[in-house]
Design an enzyme around this catalytic site. Structure first.
Site, PDB file in Angstrom:
ATOM      1  N   PRO A  21       0.858  -1.192   0.000  1.00 40.35           N
ATOM      2  CA  PRO A  21       0.000   0.000   0.000  1.00 40.35           C
ATOM      3  C   PRO A  21       0.890   1.236   0.000  1.00 40.35           C
ATOM      4  O   PRO A  21       1.845   1.313   0.770  1.00 40.35           O
ATOM      5  CB  PRO A  21      -0.756  -0.118   1.330  1.00 40.35           C
ATOM      6  CG  PRO A  21       0.115  -0.946   2.209  1.00 40.35           C
ATOM      7  CD  PRO A  21       0.897  -1.863   1.307  1.00 40.35           C
ATOM      8  N   MET A  22       0.601   2.190  -0.864  1.00 45.33           N
ATOM      9  CA  MET A  22       1.370   3.441  -0.869  1.00 45.33           C
ATOM     10  C   MET A  22       0.430   4.608  -1.118  1.00 45.33           C
ATOM     11  O   MET A  22      -0.112   4.761  -2.218  1.00 45.33           O
ATOM     12  CB  MET A  22       2.465   3.397  -1.935  1.00 45.33           C
ATOM     13  CG  MET A  22       3.652   2.537  -1.546  1.00 45.33           C
ATOM     14  SD  MET A  22       4.917   2.493  -2.819  1.00 45.33           S
ATOM     15  CE  MET A  22       4.163   1.399  -4.008  1.00 45.33           C
ATOM     16  N   CYS A 106       2.755   3.197   9.525  1.00 43.42           N
ATOM     17  CA  CYS A 106       2.966   4.507   8.923  1.00 43.42           C
ATOM     18  C   CYS A 106       3.781   5.406   9.849  1.00 43.42           C
ATOM     19  O   CYS A 106       3.422   5.604  11.006  1.00 43.42           O
ATOM     20  CB  CYS A 106       1.643   5.185   8.587  1.00 43.42           C
ATOM     21  SG  CYS A 106       1.957   6.780   7.822  1.00 43.42           S
ATOM     22  N   GLY A 207      10.526  -4.352   2.479  1.00 43.43           N
ATOM     23  CA  GLY A 207      11.575  -3.346   2.636  1.00 43.43           C
ATOM     24  C   GLY A 207      12.687  -3.510   1.630  1.00 43.43           C
ATOM     25  O   GLY A 207      13.434  -4.486   1.678  1.00 43.43           O
ATOM     26  N   ASP A 208      12.749  -2.587   0.661  1.00 44.47           N
ATOM     27  CA  ASP A 208      13.833  -2.534  -0.326  1.00 44.47           C
ATOM     28  C   ASP A 208      13.901  -3.741  -1.253  1.00 44.47           C
ATOM     29  O   ASP A 208      14.980  -4.072  -1.746  1.00 44.47           O
ATOM     30  CB  ASP A 208      15.198  -2.362   0.370  1.00 44.47           C
ATOM     31  CG  ASP A 208      15.328  -0.993   0.999  1.00 44.47           C
ATOM     32  OD1 ASP A 208      14.370  -0.198   0.915  1.00 44.47           O
ATOM     33  OD2 ASP A 208      16.389  -0.715   1.588  1.00 44.47           O
ATOM     34  N   ARG A 231       8.086   0.665  -3.474  1.00 41.21           N
ATOM     35  CA  ARG A 231       8.683   1.610  -4.424  1.00 41.21           C
ATOM     36  C   ARG A 231       9.257   0.918  -5.656  1.00 41.21           C
ATOM     37  O   ARG A 231       9.207   1.467  -6.759  1.00 41.21           O
ATOM     38  CB  ARG A 231       9.758   2.432  -3.700  1.00 41.21           C
ATOM     39  CG  ARG A 231       9.143   3.376  -2.675  1.00 41.21           C
ATOM     40  CD  ARG A 231      10.173   3.865  -1.676  1.00 41.21           C
ATOM     41  NE  ARG A 231      10.728   2.756  -0.897  1.00 41.21           N
ATOM     42  CZ  ARG A 231      11.731   2.867  -0.057  1.00 41.21           C
ATOM     43  NH1 ARG A 231      12.304   4.036   0.121  1.00 41.21           N
ATOM     44  NH2 ARG A 231      12.167   1.820   0.613  1.00 41.21           N
TER      45      ARG A 231
END
Ligand SMILES: Cc1cc2nc3c(=O)[nH]c(=O)nc-3n(C[C@H](O)[C@H](O)[C@H](O)COP(=O)(O)O)c2cc1C
Length: 350
Positions: A21-22, A106, A207-208, A231
Site C-alpha cells: 500500500p502506498m 505509517c 523493505g527494499d 517503491r
C-alpha cells in the site's frame, strides 16, 4: 526452493508477491496497471483514515474503492480509536473486500500524532484494543502491516505480531525498518525472521525489495511466506513478473524502451481520466515519472523536464521524446542531445 503461495485463512495468495500500500501512489488506477501487467498475488489499497470512512468522507470512500474483479484485495485502515476502527472495518467488509488490513507502520507525523500507524508499536495495549475491536466487528480475514519497531531500542514486532495472532489476525506483514529509520537505516531483517519463527500465521517480508536478488535474500534470510514490494513496483511495474519468473528458474522478461513508453503514457492517460484537475494529474504524473525513471539511462533528463513542465501536454511531449531517445540508446545509437531545448541543457548539467 522458494514458497509459491500462502493462505490468508482460505484465500490463496499466489504468487506470494504483494503490491505494497502506498498513499498517493497505489490508488485504483495504479493497482489496475500492476494487475494488467500481472505477477502479483495480492493488492492493498492506500491507507484509509477510519474516522473519515466512518463519517462517509468522499475522499476516504474513493481511497477504499477497488475493482469488482480485483481479487484478492485488502483494504487498509488506520486510526487510534478502537470504535472508529471497528466501524471502518465493518464498512470495508460490507464493501465486499476480501481482507481488512490494519496499518501499524505509517511513520508520518500526522498519523503518529494521533497514535495511529507505527505509534501503535509504542502502545501495545492500545494496539491490542484496536485489533480486538476490529476482529469482533468483522468476519472476513484480518491482517496487520507493521514496522519492526518504533526505534532501534524498541524493535518489538515479534511481540506485537504474536499479540495480533492471538487476537485473531490471520497474516502479518513486516517492513524491516523502524519508525525512527523512516526510509533509511541499515538493513536488519532479524526481527522478521524471529517473528516468522514464533508465529503460526503467514509472515510477509517487506523493505527494499526491487528485484529477484533482493526478494530471494528476504526469503532466505527470514523464511517468510511471501514478500511485499512498494517503491520497486513504481520504478518497475514488471518486477512481480520478473521475480516470479526467476523464482521458478526461468529467465526474466526484458522490457524494451518502447514498451516502457507505451505503459507510462497509457498510465498518464488513466491518471488524466481519474483526476478532476489538470493540476492534480500533473502532480501525480510527476511523482510516478520520478520513480519510473530512477535507474533508467539518462532518467534525470526526464525528471528535470517534468519539473519544468507547466502543462500535461508539455510533460507528455517530454516523455515521448525521452523514450524515443532511449530506444535509440538501447540499440547502441548513443544518447542524442537536443541543444535547442533549454530544459535539456539544465538536465545535462544536473
Ligand atoms: C509514497 C509512499 C506511501 C506509503 N503509504 C503507505 C500506506 O498507505 N500504508 C502502509 O502500510 N504503508 C505505506 N507505505 C510504506 C510501504 O507500504 C512499504 O512498507 C515501504 O515503502 C517499504 O517497502 P519498499 O522498500 O518496497 O518501498 C508507503 C510508502 C511510500 C514510499
Amino acid at each position: 526452493m522458494f514458497p509459491s503461495h500462502y493462505y490468508v485463512r482460505d484465500i490463496r495468495i499466489e504468487p506470494n508477491l504483494v503490491l505494497a500500500p502506498m498513499e498517493g501512489v497505489t490508488d485504483l488506477t495504479f493497482r489496475r496497471l500492476v494487475r494488467q501487467i500481472g505477477g502479483t498475488g495480492l493488492t492493498v489499497t492506500e491507507f484509509v483514515a477510519s474516522e473519515g470512512l466512518r463519517r462517509g468522507a468522499a475522499k476516504m470512500e474513493e481511497m477504499a474503492r477497488f475493482d469488482p474483479d480485483e481479487r484478492p484485495v485488502a483494504v487498509q485502515i488506520y486510526g487510534r480509536d478502537p470504535a472508529a476502527m471497528a466501524e471502518a472495518a465493518k464498512i470495508v467488509q460490507d464493501s465486499g473486500a476480501g481482507i481488512c488490513d490494519i496499518n501499524m507502520g505509517c511513520p508520518s507525523k500526522k498519523v503518529c500524532a494521533h497514535s495511529g500507524g507505527s505509534a501503535l508499536l509504542k502502545d501495545p495495549d492500545l494496539a491490542k484494543e484496536i485489533v480486538r475491536a476490529v476482529r469482533a466487528a468483522i468476519t472476513i480475514p484480518l491482517t496487520v502491516k507493521m514496522r519492526s519497531g518504533f526505534d532501534a531500542s524498541n524493535r518489538n514486532c515479534p511481540d506485537v505480531a504474536w499479540m495480533c495472532q492471538e487476537e485473531g489476525v490471520e497474516a502479518i506483514t513486516i517492513h524491516w525498518r523502524t519508525r525512527a529509520d523512516l526510509y533509511s537505516g541499515t538493513r536488519a531483517v532479524d526481527k522478521i525472521a524471529e517473528a516468522k519463527q514464533r508465529l503460526r500465521i503467514p509472515v510477509v517480508g517487506n523493505g527494499d525489495i526491487v528485484d529477484f536478488e533482493s526478494a530471494a535474500r528476504m526469503f532466505r534470510d527470514t523464511g517468510v511466506d511471501g514478500v511485499m514490494v512498494g517503491r520497486g513496483a513504481v520504478k518497475n511495474p514488471w518486477v512481480f513478473l520478473q521475480i516470479g519468473q526467476q523464482m521458478r528458474g526461468e529467465a526474466p522478461m526484458v522490457v524494451t524502451a518502447d514498451e516502457k513508453r507505451r505503459v507510462l503514457l497509457g498510465y498518464f492517460q488513466s491518471i488524466r481520466d481519474a483526476f478532476r484537475s489538470d493540476h492534480g494529474s500533473l502532480g501525480r504524473m510527476k511523482k510516478i515519472a520520478n520513480y519510473f525513471t530512477h535507474g533508467l539511462p539518462h532518467g534525470s533528463a526526464l525528471r528535470v523536464a517534468f519539473l519544468h513542465s507547466q502543462s500535461i501536454e508539455e510533460a507528455v511531449r517530454h516523455t515521448e521524446r525521452y523514450f524515443e531517445r532511449l530506444a535509440v540508446y538501447e540499440t547502441g545509437g548513443g544518447w542524442e542531445r537536443d541543444e535547442t531545448d533549454p530544459v535539456e541543457e539544465i538536465a545535462a548539467s544536473a
